[in-house]
Structure formats: structure tokens, C-alpha cells
Motif scaffolding. Structure first.
Motif: not given
Length: 471
Positions: A192-220
Motif C-alpha cells: 500500500e506504499n505505507k511502509l517507511p523506507p527504514a523499516d524495509g531495511v533488514a535487521l542488522p548485526f555486527i556481532n555474534v554471541c556464544l551463551v550458556g549456563q553451567t550445571r549447578p556447581l559447589t562453592v568448592e
């Protein structure tokens, strides 16, 4: 109720068959589940549709600041939330020699008196489980990948990959950075030609991330777990394009993340993305590349990222893109976006979760204020007001998130940002924290929070809407 795509939106009250609004929520992430819980409290019918078969224990941890405390108390979740999380007062930033260079204050010892709540860290799976347990199982549908959405004068319609179809009055897209709801809505607006040009640009990324969470650990095994407060340590790589962090949780685990800074910006539409490696094998390769990186922790042992990786179940480690963008178009007709679907922050600023919840409460207030059998015009006006309420704060937080992303990056700009954060007067940081804590949205249809902190809440337009939940 068949969706009428041609009927005049102003007279469609005669063709609806429900008294109160029915909301279809796509996405069972933090934004979607918070909105669902609020609508449940407001006695508004809703259903949640999630493409995954189940919520997996992926991701690292979430930081919620004091300006979510009033909402958490309104929802009756404060006691359990506190038991599942840890107080966070500072982020310790150091170098590869394992020495802390400077601290970033994110809370204070008198935070409850001053701000009305602590800044707390909670693991992503635990927070999702807390919210999900508040909702009736029959209202949350897993394995529902959205293929198509339609809207018209008297309703919305979604079609899923398993062949099922659903109809309602409002469609809320809370389905993440690559939202199917947003893509369908934008495709219609573009035709319908109602979308702002900036919203038509793909979502950019410049970084990648590795994430995780350990099993429960002891204080030792990991002495930092003995501390009552969350120990949040971040290392900036000296001669490598990486920054990494580790943080202790209430579940006696260590959540961790590692960011790789790419030389050029990309997107999922770029050839560079299509040629990149993603999935379990690529994650394993990246894990091997970063095993030797030192982490900051107490005790005599010199821990590395490899120790955290070895303590983490393989299925709990993931490689993700760090995208960032604020979309300008948040709604069209009966369709509205919230959370990452309309604004994606770099997680370095720790603002994504808080703002997803803020979106949900402001949007819930506007939905609750709608009359019985609302017309498309009335719904659209409410959605535009929701965006006006939120956009200034979202844009401010977006800039702040970019600042924190720059802090752990490479180059002269990053060095300057770290210098400023290191030597900024305490009064400046205090003023920053107080400004953030002054924005604390609440649900208009629930009893208001009775905590009266020293830092008062700023005016919230949606809190003064006419509420209809308990008429």
C-alpha cells in the motif's frame, strides 16, 4: 467469526460475537508471557502461540532493574521472583590479567528505599518458567509456527504450519527480532506504499554471541557462588576481537556469554550470513576457539572460559546474532508489535527484558481501556497511543545499549567510553540511575503499588486511562 476484509471499520460492532476483546499473542517469550498474564488479570480473553515445541533452557541471564519492581509486585510475583534471583549492584570490568579495572554501578545498598526495588539477575529459563506457570496450560499453544496473518474490519486471522487457524479481535506480535507477524504486517503496508523506507531495511548485526549456563556447581568448584550478591565479571580482550563475562545465579550455576566483534555489519539477508556456520557444529567450533580465554573469579584457581564450557550441558550452549534496531512502525489496524519484534537492543546494555515488560504493561492498559466490541478505528488509535507512550524511552535505551556495546568493543571510541565510565563522578552515575528508576509503568486495572520510594515515578499516561476490567 469470519474475518471481513472489506467492511467499514466504524460499524463493525454489529458483527462481532464476543463482548470483550479477544487477543491472539504470537510468541511465548518474555514480552508475550507478560502480556498474557496481564490480560488474564484484566479478564480479557487471550491465546498464546509459540513456534517452538517447548521452551528450552537456552540463553544466559536477564537483568531486571528497579523500574520493573512495581509491576512484579502488582502481579503478585515479588516473593518468588526474589527467591529465584540475586541482587546485582555492580558490573566488574577487567582485563585478561584477571584484574578488575573499574566497576559500573547498576544498583546500590539502599536501592529499595531509594528506588523501590533492587536490580536483580535471574536466568532466562527460570524467569520464563515463573511466568508460564501463572497461565492456564490450555491458553498457551506450542508448535504453532505462523505462516500467514490477515486482518480486516471485524477481526484478525492466523494460519499455522500444522494446518490450524485461529481468529480474534487483536493480533499481538511478540515473536522476536525476526517476527513473522511484523513481516506479514510490513508486506501489507509495503503493497500500500505505507511502509517507511527504514523499516524495509533488514535487521542488522555486527556481532555474534556464544551463551550458556553451567550445571549447578559447589562453592568448592566455583568460590564466587558463596557470595549472596551476584558476582558479574566482564573481560575485554586485549589483542583479540572478543569480550566475555560470567555471572553467578540463585540456582548455584554460572551464566556466561562471549561476544565476537565482526569487522563489518551484516544481516540474515546478506551472502555473508548465508555462508556462515550456524547450528551445533558451528557452536562446538567456536567453543574450541575460545576455551583458553581467562575469566575473573575469586579463589586460587585460574579459571578459563573452557571451564565454564565443560560445566555446561552441550544442549544449553547456543550461538546467536546480536542485532539492534528500533523499528518506526509498531502497528497497523488490529495488529500490534511489542518486545524484540519492534525494538531489538544489543544485550550488552541489559535492557531488552525490562523494556519487553514495559511494552506489555503499557499495551495491556490500552487494550483494557477499549470499549466492548471495539471497532478497528478504536483499536488503531489505542495502538498509536501505546507507541507514543513508549517510543521516547525506547530510543533513549537503544542509545544507551549501543554505548555499553561500544564499551567492550575495540578501537579508540571504545577506549574513550571505558575511560568515561571509569572516571565518571559518582553523582553522574547516581543521576543516571535515578532517571531510569523514575520510569516504572504499572497496570491501571490492578491495585497500584504501595511502595513509596525516595525517587518518585514520572507521569504515566496509560495509568490514567479509564479501566474496565472490574466493572
Amino acid at each position: 467469526m469470519a474475518v471481513n476484509h472489506t467492511r467499514n471499520s466504524k460499524d463493525d460492532r454489529t458483527v462481532t460475537n464476543t463482548q470483550r476483546t479477544k487477543v491472539l499473542i504470537v510468541g511465548a517469550g518474555l514480552a508475550g508471557l507478560t502480556l498474557a498474564l496481564l490480560l488474564q488479570k484484566a479478564n480479557i480473553f487471550y491465546e498464546v502461540f509459540e513456534r517452538a515445541q517447548e521452551i528450552k533452557p537456552l540463553g544466559s541471564a536477564i537483568v531486571l532493574t528497579a523500574h520493573t519492581s512495581p509491576l512484579i509486585r502488582q502481579l503478585g510475583l515479588e516473593e518468588e521472583f526474589i527467591s529465584l534471583s540475586k541482587v546485582l549492584t555492580a558490573i566488574h570490568v577487567g582485563k585478561e590479567d584477571r584484574q578488575i579495572d573499574f566497576d559500573i554501578a547498576v544498583g546500590s545498598k539502599d536501592a529499595i528505599e531509594r528506588y523501590g526495588g533492587d536490580t536483580r539477575l535471574i536466568t532466562r529459563p527460570v524467569l520464563y518458567d515463573l511466568l508460564l506457570r501463572q497461565l492456564p496450560q490450555e491458553r498457551v499453544h506450542f508448535g504453532k509456527k505462523i505462516l500467514a496473518t490477515k486482518q480486516g474490519g471485524n477481526g484478525v486471522h492466523i494460519r499455522c504450519s500444522d494446518g490450524t487457524e485461529y481468529e480474534g479481535d487483536i493480533l499481538a506480535g511478540a515473536d522476536g527480532a525476526h517476527s513473522a507477524v511484523r513481516q506479514n504486517m510490513y508486506a501489507e503496508l509495503n503493497e500500500e506504499n505505507k511502509l517507511p523506507p527504514a523499516d524495509g531495511v533488514a535487521l542488522p548485526f555486527i556481532n555474534v554471541c556464544l551463551v550458556g549456563q553451567t550445571r549447578p556447581l559447589t562453592v568448592e568448584e566455583f568460590p564466587d557462588l558463596e557470595q549472596q550478591e551476584c558476582q558479574f565479571n566482564r573481560v575485554v580482550g586485549e589483542n583479540k576481537p572478543y569480550a566475555w563475562g560470567n555471572f553467578t545465579t540463585a540456582q548455584q550455576t554460572v551464566a556466561w556469554s562471549l561476544v565476537e566483534f565482526k569487522a563489518t555489519e551484516s544481516s540474515k539477508d546478506d551472502e555473508s550470513f548465508r555462508n556462515s556456520e550456524w547450528g551445533p557444529e558451528a557452536t562446538a567450533v567456536m567453543c574450541e576457539q575460545v576455551r583458553s580465554f581467562p575469566i575473573i573469579a575469586s579463589g586460587d584457581k585460574m579459571f578459563t572460559v573452557g571451564d565454564l564450557i565443560d560445566w555446561t550441558p552441550k544442549e544449553n550452549i547456543s550461538k546467536v546474532m546480536l542485532e539492534e534496531k528500533v523499528f518506526q512502525t509498531w502497528s497497523s489496524g488490529r495488529t500490534v508489535l511489542l518486545g524484540d519484534a519492534c525494538h531489538k537492543f544489543n544485550p550488552s546494555g541489559g535492557a531488552g527484558a525490562t523494556n519487553a515488560m514495559h511494552d506489555a504493561v503499557i499495551l495491556a492498559n490500552y487494550i483494557d481501556s477499549l470499549p466492548d466490541c471495539p471497532s478497528a478505528d478504536e483499536i488503531e488509535k489505542a495502538f498509536l497511543a501505546y507507541r507514543v507512550d513508549r517510543i521516547k524511552w525506547v530510543e533513549d535505551v537503544f542509545e544507551q545499549s549501543k554505548l555499553f556495546r561500544t564499551m567492550v568493543d575495540k578501537g579508540i571510541k571504545a577506549t574513550i567510553v571505558r575511560f568515561i565510565l571509569k572516571y565518571a563522578p559518582a553523582a553522574v552515575m547516581k543521576a543516571r540511575n535515578e532517571r531510569q528508576a523514575s520510569y516504572k509503568p504499572q497496570a491501571a486495572f490492578l491495585p497500584l503499588d504501595e511502595v513509596d520510594p525516595l525517587v518518585k515515578a514520572i507521569y504515566q499516561p496509560s495509568l490514567h486511562l479509564k479501566t474496565r476490567a472490574h466493572e
